[in-house]
Design an enzyme around this catalytic site. Structure first.
Site, PDB file in Angstrom:
ATOM      1  N   HIS A   1      -7.119  -2.815   5.681  1.00 55.43           N
ATOM      2  CA  HIS A   1      -6.392  -1.727   6.328  1.00 55.43           C
ATOM      3  C   HIS A   1      -7.153  -0.429   6.064  1.00 55.43           C
ATOM      4  CE1 HIS A   1      -3.076   0.038   8.379  1.00 55.43           C
ATOM      5  NE2 HIS A   1      -2.511   0.585   7.320  1.00 55.43           N
TER       6      HIS A   1
ATOM      7  N   HIS B   1       0.855  -1.173   0.000  1.00 58.32           N
ATOM      8  CA  HIS B   1       0.000   0.000   0.000  1.00 58.32           C
ATOM      9  C   HIS B   1       0.897   1.230   0.000  1.00 58.32           C
ATOM     10  CE1 HIS B   1       0.913  -0.695   4.229  1.00 58.32           C
ATOM     11  NE2 HIS B   1       0.391   0.463   4.588  1.00 58.32           N
TER      12      HIS B   1
ATOM     13  N   ASP C   1       0.211  -4.461   6.688  1.00 54.76           N
ATOM     14  CA  ASP C   1      -0.780  -3.781   7.512  1.00 54.76           C
ATOM     15  C   ASP C   1      -2.199  -4.271   7.250  1.00 54.76           C
ATOM     16  OD1 ASP C   1       1.624  -2.481   7.664  1.00 54.76           O
ATOM     17  OD2 ASP C   1       0.749  -0.477   7.732  1.00 54.76           O
TER      18      ASP C   1
ATOM     19  N   HIS D   1       1.120   3.907   2.183  1.00 50.92           N
ATOM     20  CA  HIS D   1       1.533   4.636   3.378  1.00 50.92           C
ATOM     21  C   HIS D   1       3.051   4.809   3.333  1.00 50.92           C
ATOM     22  CE1 HIS D   1      -2.287   3.766   5.972  1.00 50.92           C
ATOM     23  NE2 HIS D   1      -2.430   4.814   5.189  1.00 50.92           N
TER      24      HIS D   1
ATOM     25  N   HIS E   1       7.500  -5.167  11.491  1.00 53.73           N
ATOM     26  CA  HIS E   1       6.625  -3.990  11.522  1.00 53.73           C
ATOM     27  C   HIS E   1       6.208  -3.679  12.964  1.00 53.73           C
ATOM     28  CE1 HIS E   1       3.162  -1.358  10.460  1.00 53.73           C
ATOM     29  NE2 HIS E   1       3.846  -1.130   9.354  1.00 53.73           N
TER      30      HIS E   1
ATOM     31  N   ASP F   1       5.661   4.670   5.262  1.00 53.31           N
ATOM     32  CA  ASP F   1       6.660   3.741   5.798  1.00 53.31           C
ATOM     33  C   ASP F   1       6.808   2.499   4.937  1.00 53.31           C
ATOM     34  OD1 ASP F   1       4.007   3.243   6.736  1.00 53.31           O
ATOM     35  OD2 ASP F   1       4.746   1.950   8.335  1.00 53.31           O
ATOM     36  N   HIS F   2       6.001   2.393   3.890  1.00 49.98           N
ATOM     37  CA  HIS F   2       6.072   1.253   2.980  1.00 49.98           C
ATOM     38  C   HIS F   2       6.511   1.634   1.565  1.00 49.98           C
ATOM     39  CE1 HIS F   2       3.998  -1.666   5.706  1.00 49.98           C
ATOM     40  NE2 HIS F   2       3.608  -0.507   6.254  1.00 49.98           N
TER      41      HIS F   2
END
Length: 293
Positions: free
Chosen positions: A133, A61, A196, A63, A254, A65-66
């Protein structure tokens, strides 16, 4: 060679000892980079992973941090003159974010974009399943086809030797002897990555029969209400996912920055993981693929 190189294990906020996400799967000459968070390029250098190894980049996805490490990784590939095409897989709803990140990278990489908007096969042997998520999210599953293991005693009894063994494998039948008469089914190895998500059917489908399952473990069981609110897994839920799917090895990652010591999370996962081996990942860990079952 089949090996998982862990480049980062933090969730939303990196810590002194944990970088943002990043996972490189070495799989028979392929290099699949999953969720390159901020700082992934440096982590690759620390881990001794050359950019030329990467053949696919897979985002669960968009976000930060990814995916915020994507421009740096692509720029490094361009700088190193990576000659082969690089395939980028990502949720279709993240198109604008992905294109913005790609636009920041140095040009020169033969990058091919592959958005997906539903579960299914996205490349040979590579599948995605929807997760649950706060934004559109997919987990990944890489599987090799099932094969056959030849049984020497049955081959000898059937009088099949030398080049005839290969011929039987290719043709399926030789002089009245069937391949299944002198061999046993060998399940293909399976890798799954579940990031997530709250517990959901997609996560269960990904984990089913996985030899190596990488799963988020953002919260301890004590913080289950937080996990539910933010649609993440607790350590115990990650363990239960491995048990339900019959996974061989579960790699937890994570982690929220609220847990400087994740041994408690590993213990909670082990309590519910059934027969799975449970590892709490650290940055720069190398996890060899488990032996065939």
């Amino acid at each position: 060679m089949r090996e998982l190189v862990v480049l980062g294990t933090a969730s939303q906020v990196p810590t002194r000892t944990r970088n943002h996400n990043g996972y490189l799967l070495r799989w028979d000459g392929q290099g699949l980079l999953f969720d390159p968070g901020e700082g992934t390029q440096r982590q690759m250098t620390r881990a001794g992973v050359p950019a030329s190894e990467i053949t696919r980049i897979c985002l669960t996805h968009v976000h930060g941090d990814h995916c915020y490490g994507l421009p740096g990784v692509l720029s490094r590939m361009a700088l190193d003159g990576v000659p082969h095409p690089v395939h980028l897989h990502y949720p279709a709803s993240g198109e604008d974010v992905v294109r913005a990140l790609v636009s920041l990278a140095a040009p020169g990489t033969d990058l091919r974009l592959h958005p997906h908007g539903s579960g299914g096969t996205v490349a040979p042997g590579l599948e995605v399943r929807p997760l649950h998520h706060r934004v559109e999210t997919y987990g990944y599953r890489l599987a090799e086809p099932d094969g056959r293991t030849m049984l020497p005693d049955r081959l000898a009894a059937a009088g099949i030797t030398g080049p005839d063994v290969g011929r039987l494998q290719r043709e399926g039948r030789l002089d009245g002897v069937r391949l299944e008469d002198v061999s046993a089914r060998r399940p293909g190895q399976r890798f799954a990555l579940v990031m997530d998500t709250a517990p959901c059917p997609g996560a269960e489908e990904l984990a089913d029969g996985a030899d190596l399952l990488v799963a988020e473990s953002t919260f301890a069981d004590d913080d289950a209400a937080l996990a539910a609110r933010h649609r993440h897994l607790t350590a115990g839920q990650a363990g239960a996912l491995a048990a339900t799917g019959g996974a061989g090895t579960l790699v937890l990652t994570h982690f929220s920055s609220r847990y400087p010591d994740v041994s408690r999370l590993a213990g909670q996962a082990r309590d519910r993981a059934g027969g799975a081996t449970v590892l709490a990942a650290e940055d720069l860990d190398r996890v060899p693929f488990p032996r065939r079952r």
